[in-house]
Design a protein around this motif. Structure first.
Motif, short mmCIF file in Angstrom:
data_model
loop_
_atom_site.label_atom_id
_atom_site.label_comp_id
_atom_site.label_asym_id
_atom_site.label_seq_id
_atom_site.Cartn_x
_atom_site.Cartn_y
_atom_site.Cartn_z
N GLY A 17 0.82 -1.21 0.00
CA GLY A 17 0.00 0.00 0.00
C GLY A 17 0.85 1.26 0.00
N VAL A 18 1.91 1.25 0.80
CA VAL A 18 2.81 2.41 0.85
C VAL A 18 3.51 2.58 -0.49
N ASP A 19 3.97 1.46 -1.09
CA ASP A 19 4.65 1.54 -2.38
C ASP A 19 3.71 2.10 -3.45
N ARG A 20 2.45 1.66 -3.43
CA ARG A 20 1.49 2.18 -4.42
C ARG A 20 1.27 3.68 -4.23
N THR A 21 1.19 4.10 -2.98
CA THR A 21 1.00 5.53 -2.70
C THR A 21 2.19 6.34 -3.17
N ILE A 22 3.40 5.82 -2.92
CA ILE A 22 4.61 6.53 -3.34
C ILE A 22 4.68 6.59 -4.87
N ASP A 23 4.38 5.46 -5.53
CA ASP A 23 4.42 5.44 -7.00
C ASP A 23 3.40 6.41 -7.58
N GLN A 24 2.20 6.44 -7.00
CA GLN A 24 1.18 7.36 -7.49
C GLN A 24 1.61 8.81 -7.32
N ALA A 25 2.20 9.11 -6.14
CA ALA A 25 2.67 10.48 -5.90
C ALA A 25 3.80 10.84 -6.87
N ARG A 26 4.70 9.90 -7.11
CA ARG A 26 5.80 10.16 -8.05
C ARG A 26 5.28 10.40 -9.45
N ARG A 27 4.30 9.59 -9.90
CA ARG A 27 3.74 9.78 -11.24
C ARG A 27 3.04 11.13 -11.34
N THR A 28 2.34 11.51 -10.28
CA THR A 28 1.64 12.80 -10.30
C THR A 28 2.64 13.95 -10.43
N VAL A 29 3.75 13.86 -9.68
CA VAL A 29 4.77 14.91 -9.74
C VAL A 29 5.39 14.97 -11.14
N GLU A 30 5.70 13.79 -11.70
CA GLU A 30 6.30 13.74 -13.03
C GLU A 30 5.35 14.31 -14.08
N ASP A 31 4.07 13.94 -13.99
CA ASP A 31 3.09 14.45 -14.95
C ASP A 31 2.96 15.97 -14.86
N THR A 32 2.93 16.46 -13.64
CA THR A 32 2.82 17.91 -13.44
C THR A 32 4.05 18.62 -14.00
N THR A 33 5.23 18.05 -13.76
CA THR A 33 6.47 18.65 -14.27
C THR A 33 6.49 18.65 -15.79
N LEU A 34 6.10 17.52 -16.40
CA LEU A 34 6.08 17.44 -17.86
C LEU A 34 5.08 18.41 -18.46
N ARG A 35 3.92 18.53 -17.80
CA ARG A 35 2.91 19.45 -18.31
C ARG A 35 3.42 20.89 -18.26
N ALA A 36 4.10 21.24 -17.17
CA ALA A 36 4.65 22.59 -17.05
C ALA A 36 5.73 22.84 -18.10
N LYS A 37 6.60 21.85 -18.35
CA LYS A 37 7.65 22.01 -19.35
C LYS A 37 7.06 22.12 -20.75
N SER A 38 6.05 21.30 -21.05
CA SER A 38 5.47 21.32 -22.40
C SER A 38 4.78 22.64 -22.69
N LEU A 39 4.28 23.29 -21.66
CA LEU A 39 3.60 24.58 -21.85
C LEU A 39 4.53 25.77 -21.68
N GLY A 40 5.53 25.63 -20.81
CA GLY A 40 6.36 26.79 -20.46
C GLY A 40 7.69 26.87 -21.16
N GLN A 41 8.11 25.79 -21.83
CA GLN A 41 9.40 25.81 -22.48
C GLN A 41 9.24 25.61 -23.98
N ALA A 42 10.01 26.35 -24.74
CA ALA A 42 9.99 26.22 -26.19
C ALA A 42 11.17 25.36 -26.64
N GLY A 43 11.17 25.00 -27.91
CA GLY A 43 12.30 24.28 -28.47
C GLY A 43 12.32 22.81 -28.10
#
Length: 226
Positions: free
Chosen positions: A34-60
């Motif tokens: 259960g802890v591992d699933r929670t950590i994996d979910q949190a990590r995926r959420t952080v990665e998705d948020t970071t990728l979304r910010a980069k795709s919108l905020g960075q050019a090139g």
């Protein structure tokens, strides 16, 4: 005699200890999962948020790599959720799920390549790799999207067929309920009911507790007694 009793008590004690250890280990493993699933979910959420910010905020190049990774992850996750949810009700989707697992291996490889290129210092060389990476991403996401849409269309077709059959049965039942309105119908004489006559009135059927509650269904009001 006393030695036998002591031996039995010792065996019982050891059995209880072993059972306690087994249960403790199982609970600990379940908690860890259960802890591992929670950590994996949190990590995926952080990665998705970071990728979304980069795709919108960075050019090139950096923004394009983030966009490709986000597109890949979004498509694959949606397809996995749709197939896993559908296979519980439609066993024929198991083959589709197996194909998706094979496709996931290619998706993981592509995601790893994109992630490595994010750290590549030669941005001009990375820019030259983007057309091939975009084509790979489109092939994988296109296959995933095709599986997901086909599974949903199949579920909708089954639901439509079931609704059509149900509507036809309801039309027949409604016609039977309106049979009293036929002027040529002569009402049958009342028949005696009671024990031994074979015509006992049907008992009131209690609601099946396993039947799901619908959002439009009102709860039955309890009868009051005086």
């Amino acid at each position: 005699m006393e030695a036998t009793i002591i031996t039995i008590m010792a065996l019982l004690f050891l059995s209880f200890v072993a059972l306690g250890v087994y249960v403790t280990v199982k609970v600990a493993k379940a908690a860890k999962r259960g802890v591992d699933r929670t950590i994996d979910q949190a990590r995926r959420t952080v990665e998705d948020t970071t990728l979304r910010a980069k795709s919108l905020g960075q050019a090139g190049t950096a923004g394009e790599l983030a966009r490709l990774r986000l597109s890949l992850r979004t498509s694959m996750r949606a397809t996995q959720e749709a197939l896993q949810a559908g296979v519980a009700e439609d066993a024929s989707l198991k083959e589709s799920l197996d194909l998706f697992h094979r496709l996931s291996a290619h998706g993981l490889e592509l995601d790893a390549d994109l992630k490595r290129l994010e750290r590549e210092p030669d941005r001009a060389w990375v820019a030259g790799q983007l057309p091939e990476l975009a084509a790979r991403t489109e092939r994988i996401t296109g296959s995933a999207d095709a599986l997901r849409r086909a599974a949903r269309e199949r579920a909708l077709k089954f639901a439509e067929d079931d609704l059509s059959s149900l509507s036809a049965q309801i039309d027949v039942e409604a016609g039977a309920l309106r049979h009293w309105a036929d002027p040529d119908t002569t009402p049958e004489p009342a028949r005696e009911t009671g024990p031994g006559t074979g015509g006992e009135p049907s008992a009131i059927t209690a609601p099946d507790p396993r039947r799901p509650a619908y959002p439009w269904e009102k709860s039955a009001r309890p009868e009051t007694t005086t």
